[in-house]
Design a protein around this motif. Structure first.
Motif, PDB file in Angstrom:
ATOM      1  N   ARG A  67     -54.439  13.892 -22.030  1.00  0.00           N
ATOM      2  CA  ARG A  67     -55.758  14.429 -21.731  1.00  0.00           C
ATOM      3  C   ARG A  67     -56.185  13.945 -20.356  1.00  0.00           C
ATOM      4  O   ARG A  67     -55.961  12.806 -19.995  1.00  0.00           O
ATOM      5  CB  ARG A  67     -56.719  13.924 -22.796  1.00  0.00           C
ATOM      6  N   MET A  69     -56.598  14.490 -15.974  1.00  0.00           N
ATOM      7  CA  MET A  69     -55.662  14.670 -14.866  1.00  0.00           C
ATOM      8  C   MET A  69     -54.865  13.394 -14.641  1.00  0.00           C
ATOM      9  O   MET A  69     -55.274  12.321 -15.033  1.00  0.00           O
ATOM     10  CB  MET A  69     -56.439  15.002 -13.592  1.00  0.00           C
ATOM     11  N   ALA A 123     -52.390  18.614 -13.698  1.00  0.00           N
ATOM     12  CA  ALA A 123     -53.316  19.155 -12.691  1.00  0.00           C
ATOM     13  C   ALA A 123     -53.144  18.637 -11.268  1.00  0.00           C
ATOM     14  O   ALA A 123     -53.998  18.857 -10.419  1.00  0.00           O
ATOM     15  CB  ALA A 123     -54.765  18.951 -13.147  1.00  0.00           C
ATOM     16  N   GLY A 124     -52.037  17.946 -10.992  1.00  0.00           N
ATOM     17  CA  GLY A 124     -51.735  17.608  -9.599  1.00  0.00           C
ATOM     18  C   GLY A 124     -52.313  16.320  -9.062  1.00  0.00           C
ATOM     19  O   GLY A 124     -52.106  15.998  -7.891  1.00  0.00           O
ATOM     20  N   LEU A 125     -53.043  15.574  -9.886  1.00  0.00           N
ATOM     21  CA  LEU A 125     -53.596  14.299  -9.407  1.00  0.00           C
ATOM     22  C   LEU A 125     -52.553  13.191  -9.590  1.00  0.00           C
ATOM     23  O   LEU A 125     -52.185  12.868 -10.707  1.00  0.00           O
ATOM     24  CB  LEU A 125     -54.874  13.939 -10.171  1.00  0.00           C
ATOM     25  N   PRO A 126     -52.071  12.614  -8.469  1.00  0.00           N
ATOM     26  CA  PRO A 126     -51.075  11.547  -8.609  1.00  0.00           C
ATOM     27  C   PRO A 126     -51.764  10.226  -8.943  1.00  0.00           C
ATOM     28  O   PRO A 126     -52.727   9.841  -8.285  1.00  0.00           O
ATOM     29  CB  PRO A 126     -50.418  11.496  -7.229  1.00  0.00           C
ATOM     30  N   LYS A 181     -42.357  12.203  -5.759  1.00  0.00           N
ATOM     31  CA  LYS A 181     -42.935  12.532  -7.064  1.00  0.00           C
ATOM     32  C   LYS A 181     -41.873  13.214  -7.924  1.00  0.00           C
ATOM     33  O   LYS A 181     -41.381  14.280  -7.563  1.00  0.00           O
ATOM     34  CB  LYS A 181     -44.119  13.491  -6.896  1.00  0.00           C
ATOM     35  N   LEU A 233     -59.228  18.364  -6.552  1.00  0.00           N
ATOM     36  CA  LEU A 233     -58.787  18.649  -7.918  1.00  0.00           C
ATOM     37  C   LEU A 233     -59.945  18.363  -8.862  1.00  0.00           C
ATOM     38  O   LEU A 233     -60.668  17.385  -8.688  1.00  0.00           O
ATOM     39  CB  LEU A 233     -57.602  17.758  -8.293  1.00  0.00           C
ATOM     40  N   PHE A 234     -60.095  19.217  -9.863  1.00  0.00           N
ATOM     41  CA  PHE A 234     -61.201  19.043 -10.791  1.00  0.00           C
ATOM     42  C   PHE A 234     -60.813  19.641 -12.137  1.00  0.00           C
ATOM     43  O   PHE A 234     -60.304  20.759 -12.198  1.00  0.00           O
ATOM     44  CB  PHE A 234     -62.429  19.782 -10.228  1.00  0.00           C
ATOM     45  N   ALA A 235     -60.986  18.881 -13.182  1.00  0.00           N
ATOM     46  CA  ALA A 235     -60.647  19.368 -14.521  1.00  0.00           C
ATOM     47  C   ALA A 235     -61.699  18.892 -15.513  1.00  0.00           C
ATOM     48  O   ALA A 235     -62.218  17.785 -15.383  1.00  0.00           O
ATOM     49  CB  ALA A 235     -59.269  18.852 -14.939  1.00  0.00           C
ATOM     50  N   TYR A 272     -62.873  18.856 -19.809  1.00  0.00           N
ATOM     51  CA  TYR A 272     -62.477  19.106 -21.189  1.00  0.00           C
ATOM     52  C   TYR A 272     -63.615  18.777 -22.147  1.00  0.00           C
ATOM     53  O   TYR A 272     -64.456  17.928 -21.882  1.00  0.00           O
ATOM     54  CB  TYR A 272     -61.198  18.373 -21.566  1.00  0.00           C
ATOM     55  N   ASP A 273     -63.593  19.511 -23.249  1.00  0.00           N
ATOM     56  CA  ASP A 273     -64.607  19.385 -24.296  1.00  0.00           C
ATOM     57  C   ASP A 273     -64.225  18.201 -25.176  1.00  0.00           C
ATOM     58  O   ASP A 273     -63.111  18.141 -25.686  1.00  0.00           O
ATOM     59  CB  ASP A 273     -64.606  20.690 -25.118  1.00  0.00           C
ATOM     60  N   ASN A 274     -65.138  17.257 -25.345  1.00  0.00           N
ATOM     61  CA  ASN A 274     -64.814  16.071 -26.142  1.00  0.00           C
ATOM     62  C   ASN A 274     -64.913  16.328 -27.640  1.00  0.00           C
ATOM     63  O   ASN A 274     -64.583  15.450 -28.447  1.00  0.00           O
ATOM     64  CB  ASN A 274     -65.721  14.911 -25.756  1.00  0.00           C
ATOM     65  N   GLU A 311     -63.382  15.453 -14.492  1.00  0.00           N
ATOM     66  CA  GLU A 311     -62.661  14.455 -13.723  1.00  0.00           C
ATOM     67  C   GLU A 311     -62.308  15.068 -12.384  1.00  0.00           C
ATOM     68  O   GLU A 311     -61.831  16.203 -12.343  1.00  0.00           O
ATOM     69  CB  GLU A 311     -61.380  14.185 -14.519  1.00  0.00           C
ATOM     70  N   GLY A 312     -62.558  14.345 -11.304  1.00  0.00           N
ATOM     71  CA  GLY A 312     -62.232  14.865  -9.983  1.00  0.00           C
ATOM     72  C   GLY A 312     -61.229  13.983  -9.282  1.00  0.00           C
ATOM     73  O   GLY A 312     -60.930  12.874  -9.731  1.00  0.00           O
ATOM     74  N   GLY A 313     -60.704  14.496  -8.185  1.00  0.00           N
ATOM     75  CA  GLY A 313     -59.763  13.702  -7.400  1.00  0.00           C
ATOM     76  C   GLY A 313     -59.238  14.535  -6.250  1.00  0.00           C
ATOM     77  O   GLY A 313     -59.666  15.676  -6.044  1.00  0.00           O
ATOM     78  N   PHE A 314     -58.328  13.953  -5.485  1.00  0.00           N
ATOM     79  CA  PHE A 314     -57.680  14.677  -4.400  1.00  0.00           C
ATOM     80  C   PHE A 314     -56.181  14.557  -4.566  1.00  0.00           C
ATOM     81  O   PHE A 314     -55.696  13.576  -5.119  1.00  0.00           O
ATOM     82  CB  PHE A 314     -58.141  14.136  -3.045  1.00  0.00           C
ATOM     83  N   SER A 315     -55.465  15.549  -4.058  1.00  0.00           N
ATOM     84  CA  SER A 315     -54.020  15.614  -4.317  1.00  0.00           C
ATOM     85  C   SER A 315     -53.241  14.459  -3.719  1.00  0.00           C
ATOM     86  O   SER A 315     -52.097  14.231  -4.068  1.00  0.00           O
ATOM     87  CB  SER A 315     -53.464  16.947  -3.826  1.00  0.00           C
ATOM     88  N   PHE A 356     -65.086   5.998 -11.543  1.00  0.00           N
ATOM     89  CA  PHE A 356     -63.746   6.387 -12.006  1.00  0.00           C
ATOM     90  C   PHE A 356     -63.483   7.878 -11.736  1.00  0.00           C
ATOM     91  O   PHE A 356     -62.588   8.467 -12.331  1.00  0.00           O
ATOM     92  CB  PHE A 356     -63.585   6.074 -13.499  1.00  0.00           C
ATOM     93  N   GLU A 361     -65.232  10.356 -12.703  1.00  0.00           N
ATOM     94  CA  GLU A 361     -65.467  11.093 -13.940  1.00  0.00           C
ATOM     95  C   GLU A 361     -66.954  11.281 -14.177  1.00  0.00           C
ATOM     96  O   GLU A 361     -67.784  10.556 -13.630  1.00  0.00           O
ATOM     97  CB  GLU A 361     -64.889  10.329 -15.148  1.00  0.00           C
ATOM     98  N   VAL A 377     -62.061  23.525 -22.854  1.00  0.00           N
ATOM     99  CA  VAL A 377     -61.719  23.469 -24.276  1.00  0.00           C
ATOM    100  C   VAL A 377     -61.294  22.042 -24.659  1.00  0.00           C
ATOM    101  O   VAL A 377     -61.115  21.188 -23.796  1.00  0.00           O
ATOM    102  CB  VAL A 377     -60.586  24.465 -24.622  1.00  0.00           C
ATOM    103  N   GLU A 378     -61.128  21.838 -25.935  1.00  0.00           N
ATOM    104  CA  GLU A 378     -60.748  20.510 -26.432  1.00  0.00           C
ATOM    105  C   GLU A 378     -59.324  20.141 -26.059  1.00  0.00           C
ATOM    106  O   GLU A 378     -58.469  20.994 -26.056  1.00  0.00           O
ATOM    107  CB  GLU A 378     -60.891  20.459 -27.956  1.00  0.00           C
TER     108      GLU A 378
END
Lengths: 264, 105
Positions: A100, A102, A134-137, A155, B26-28, B30-32, B40-44, B72, B74, B104-105
């Motif tokens: 669950r 990234m 989702a590409g997050l290392p 990677k 990057l951003f994803a 989810y339903d808890n 959750e965010g981040g960069f590649s 974090f 999040e 979604v979950e």
């Protein structure tokens, strides 16, 4: 004529074991995932290029994943299965694991040492595979802290076919100079939803040296291998681990990593 | 003064370049499963998205909540009633919209 035949048989029996390398797998169809979900991991001790003889696995000593530096024990997810190779069947394991969020999920398996009767030695292949969501290392380039492991420098889930994979062989966290590494292509990938290898081969080896490729790490324990074809590739650093004996016999404690390449 | 200015320029360039090098956002979400949603965010390149703005919109594009990712990278919020979307807003060219239908979950 008879003598030639005898000599050929003798030669084959001498050389055959060298042609096939043992590889512990942690298999999942896709290492680079769009999002989290349930993975159905297959742990099989086999000869992946030929999908030949599959060895019986004992109860693994450890099975866990590392995500964002946090270790999660997965021993209770292991389920014993019978795996069918192209020539036999053997005791193996499967595990349903939910990922669950990234980032990288580093799956590690420390199997029970396997008694290789022909050589009268034990083999323990400590195996690692990295699945990314989702590409997050997050974790791929950190040592897990296994007795022996291959630390990727690329990677392991983001490799184009035709590019390279680099790694460093570690024993107790220290590089292993001139480590002996075997490389093998998963030539008969598992059939989805079934506990067997597919019968059709993806590639054909012109000669035994191409079934199991032997390479050496350099003086710093680092190696680089060009990946010629999309699919799963296994790297096994033989006897790289610190433990050399098990139950009074010689132990080859190997570090295995699986990487996946995609066509451009 | 000139040295200070130069230092500031360098610092600004470093700050800018690190943002430019951060590559793909990057951003994803989810339903808890307990009427809350976690994003959750981040960069590649693995860099943190801590503090990046997050906007939650209703079906008509009205802002329901303006918030930001925690240390974090999040955020967890109560799942809005009806249709909604979540936007990761790291500035122009670095925005990602996620539809509630895809969470979604």
């Amino acid at each position: 004529m008879l003598r030639t035949l005898f000599a050929t048989v003798l030669m084959l029996s001498v050389f055959a074991p060298a042609a096939m390398a043992h590889f512990q797998t942690i298999y999942t169809p896709e290492a680079a995932m769009e999002s989290g979900g349930t993975l159905n991991l297959k742990m099989v001790f086999t000869h992946p290029f030929e999908a030949g003889h599959t060895m019986d696995m004992g109860t693994p000593q450890e099975f866990f994943m590392v995500h964002k530096g946090e270790k999660t024990d997965l021993m209770d997810k292991l389920e014993a299965i019978t795996w069918t190779s192209l020539t036999n069947s053997g005791a193996a394991y499967t595990a349903e694991v939910k990922t669950r969020g990234m980032g990288d999920f580093v799956f590690c398996l420390v199997p029970e040492p396997y008694m290789e009767a022909e050589e009268d030695i034990y083999i323990q292949q400590i195996t690692k595979v990295v699945v990314n969501n989702a590409g997050l290392p997050t974790d791929w380039n950190e040592p897990v802290g296994l007795p022996t492991e291959i630390l990727p420098l690329d990677k392991p889930y983001a490799i184009w076919a035709g590019s390279t994979f680099r790694g460093i062989v570690l024993s107790n966290g220290e590089p292993v100079p001139f480590a002996e590494i075997e490389v093998e292509f998963m030539n008969h990938p598992p059939v989805e939803g079934e506990n067997r290898f597919q019968e059709e081969a993806l590639a054909e080896a012109p000669q035994d040296s191409f079934v199991t490729m032997g390479i050496m790490a350099d003086a710093n324990g680092q190696f680089c291998f060009g990946i010629p074809k999309a699919g799963w590739w296994g790297f096994a650093a033989l006897g790289a681990g610190p433990q050399a004996e098990y139950e009074g016999k010689e132990l080859s404690q190997d570090a295995v990593i699986w990487i996946q390449a995609h066509d451009m | 003064m000139r040295i200070i200015l130069a230092t500031l320029v360098v610092a600004a360039l470093v700050a800018m370049s690190s943002l430019a090098l951060a590559h793909t956002p990057l951003f994803a979400c989810y339903d808890n499963g307990d009427d809350t949603v976690t994003c959750e965010g981040g960069f590649s390149d693995g860099s943190s998205a801590a503090g990046v703005a997050v906007h939650i919109f209703d079906a008509d594009g009205n802002v329901l909540q303006d918030t930001a990712l925690d240390e974090f990278s999040e955020i967890t919020f109560d799942k809005p009633e009806g249709s909604y979307s979540v936007q990761f807003d790291a500035g122009e060219g670095h925005q990602i919209d996620v539809s509630g239908d895809d969470i979604v979950e």
